[in-house]
Design a protein around this motif. Structure first.
Motif, PDB file in Angstrom:
ATOM      1  N   ASP A  44       0.851  -1.189   0.000  1.00  0.00           N
ATOM      2  CA  ASP A  44       0.000   0.000   0.000  1.00  0.00           C
ATOM      3  C   ASP A  44       0.891   1.245   0.000  1.00  0.00           C
ATOM      4  O   ASP A  44       1.750   1.403   0.881  1.00  0.00           O
ATOM      5  CB  ASP A  44      -0.890   0.005   1.246  1.00  0.00           C
ATOM      6  N   ASP A 104      -3.772  14.926  -5.601  1.00  0.00           N
ATOM      7  CA  ASP A 104      -3.729  14.126  -4.384  1.00  0.00           C
ATOM      8  C   ASP A 104      -3.197  14.975  -3.235  1.00  0.00           C
ATOM      9  O   ASP A 104      -2.411  15.898  -3.430  1.00  0.00           O
ATOM     10  CB  ASP A 104      -2.897  12.857  -4.569  1.00  0.00           C
ATOM     11  N   GLU A 135      -2.647   3.372  -7.678  1.00  0.00           N
ATOM     12  CA  GLU A 135      -2.774   3.986  -6.359  1.00  0.00           C
ATOM     13  C   GLU A 135      -1.472   4.722  -6.045  1.00  0.00           C
ATOM     14  O   GLU A 135      -0.379   4.155  -6.224  1.00  0.00           O
ATOM     15  CB  GLU A 135      -3.052   2.916  -5.309  1.00  0.00           C
ATOM     16  N   LEU A 147      -5.693  -0.230 -12.281  1.00  0.00           N
ATOM     17  CA  LEU A 147      -5.823   0.606 -11.094  1.00  0.00           C
ATOM     18  C   LEU A 147      -4.445   1.116 -10.667  1.00  0.00           C
ATOM     19  O   LEU A 147      -3.496   0.348 -10.521  1.00  0.00           O
ATOM     20  CB  LEU A 147      -6.454  -0.178  -9.942  1.00  0.00           C
ATOM     21  N   VAL A 207      -3.701   8.090   0.212  1.00  0.00           N
ATOM     22  CA  VAL A 207      -3.595   7.387  -1.071  1.00  0.00           C
ATOM     23  C   VAL A 207      -4.679   7.879  -2.016  1.00  0.00           C
ATOM     24  O   VAL A 207      -5.844   7.996  -1.634  1.00  0.00           O
ATOM     25  CB  VAL A 207      -3.716   5.864  -0.867  1.00  0.00           C
ATOM     26  N   THR A 208      -4.299   8.181  -3.240  1.00  0.00           N
ATOM     27  CA  THR A 208      -5.234   8.592  -4.292  1.00  0.00           C
ATOM     28  C   THR A 208      -5.317   7.484  -5.332  1.00  0.00           C
ATOM     29  O   THR A 208      -4.299   6.895  -5.697  1.00  0.00           O
ATOM     30  CB  THR A 208      -4.759   9.903  -4.961  1.00  0.00           C
ATOM     31  N   ARG A 209      -6.517   7.206  -5.824  1.00  0.00           N
ATOM     32  CA  ARG A 209      -6.719   6.112  -6.782  1.00  0.00           C
ATOM     33  C   ARG A 209      -7.172   6.638  -8.136  1.00  0.00           C
ATOM     34  O   ARG A 209      -8.004   7.526  -8.211  1.00  0.00           O
ATOM     35  CB  ARG A 209      -7.727   5.103  -6.221  1.00  0.00           C
ATOM     36  N   HIS A 210      -6.607   6.083  -9.178  1.00  0.00           N
ATOM     37  CA  HIS A 210      -6.964   6.389 -10.564  1.00  0.00           C
ATOM     38  C   HIS A 210      -7.108   5.069 -11.309  1.00  0.00           C
ATOM     39  O   HIS A 210      -6.690   4.025 -10.814  1.00  0.00           O
ATOM     40  CB  HIS A 210      -5.872   7.222 -11.255  1.00  0.00           C
ATOM     41  N   ARG A 211      -7.677   5.139 -12.508  1.00  0.00           N
ATOM     42  CA  ARG A 211      -7.689   3.951 -13.352  1.00  0.00           C
ATOM     43  C   ARG A 211      -7.084   4.318 -14.699  1.00  0.00           C
ATOM     44  O   ARG A 211      -7.601   5.165 -15.422  1.00  0.00           O
ATOM     45  CB  ARG A 211      -9.103   3.399 -13.529  1.00  0.00           C
TER      46      ARG A 211
END
Length: 278
Positions: free
Chosen positions: A120, A179, A156, A154, A195-199
């Protein structure tokens, strides 16, 4: 009345000048050796090859700066995590000395070591931060860490005082990742890193970079990032190869008045036809 110069006066002056010249030459040689050692240390600690990632291309560029006779401590890295996902990072150590180059190696090794315990990005930065503080010293580092899942696209990411990443899509959208981020590594224990999430879907690109690419005497960091955003947008629409895009981005360092190290890591999805969704 002028004193008549002894013929030995000229010999004494020449001898003194010769001594000063030899001393200056020895000092220059020592400093050059220090720089060569630091550059070798930097390059020896950077990864030789990027991991092969099905469906994605990774490309890097690195330009060490020579400010006077000093060198900096920027780095990049990419490695396969125990769960099969891909860890990516770029970072920048404060200072331009051999100590900075050595500390860069410590940070990179610490990140890889901690990645065996957690993948993570936020937890990885937190654990690395606490580990570095136990080593003592007065240096700190900024860093961005990403975890890419090739199966889903994904991405992160977490930042430790570092400049944000740039993204672009094949349908013409591009921008700077928004972020929150946390403090630099090695400053204070017990810090958290959101934590920032993108795809990242087919056709998208992500660009991780250090501030030497976007900040200098000629441009502010925001102006430099805007240039990379425009470049990334054009490259994504045109389907530019990841390696060519990385080379184009590193050239941006010359336009900002490059005085610092500059590192670029491009993550590009194959067959550019999709988009990057936040």
């Amino acid at each position: 009345m002028f004193r008549k110069r002894s013929p030995h006066d000229g010999d004494e002056l020449l001898a003194r000048l010769g001594s000063l010249t030899a001393q200056a030459r020895r000092q220059a040689e020592r400093q050059r050796s220090r720089v060569e050692l630091a550059v070798a240390l930097q390059r020896g600690m950077l990864p030789g090859e990027m991991p092969a990632v099905p469906g994605f291309h990774l490309a890097v560029r690195y330009a060490p700066a020579h400010s006077g006779l000093d060198v900096g401590g920027d780095w990049y890295d990419a490695f396969t995590l125990p769960d099969g996902r891909i860890g990516l990072c770029v970072g920048d150590v404060q200072g331009h000395t051999i100590d900075a180059a050595a500390f860069m190696g410590q940070v990179r090794v610490a990140l890889r070591a901690m990645a065996a315990l957690t993948s993570d990005p936020g937890d990885l930065l937190a654990r690395t931060n606490d580990l570095l503080l136990t080593l003592g010293g007065d240096l700190f580092a900024t860093c961005t860490v990403m975890r890419l899942d090739p199966a889903t696209g994904l991405v992160e990411s977490a930042r430790a005082g570092h400049v944000p990443c740039v993204w672009a899509t094949a349908d013409g959208r591009s921008g700077v990742s928004e972020d929150e981020g946390g403090p630099p590594l090695g400053v204070q224990e017990g810090m958290e890193f959101p934590v920032t999430r993108h795809r990242l879907t087919t056709g998208g690109v992500f660009i991780l970079l250090t501030d030497g690419v976007v900040e200098g005497p000629a441009l502010t960091v925001d102006e430099g990032l805007d240039q990379v955003v425009r470049l990334a947008g054009i490259a994504a629409v045109a389907g530019m190869a990841a390696d060519s895009l990385a080379a184009a981005v590193i050239r941006n360092a010359e336009r900002v008045g490059h005085e610092d190290d500059a590192a670029v890591l491009v993550v590009a999805h194959d067959d550019r036809a999709g988009a990057l969704r936040g």
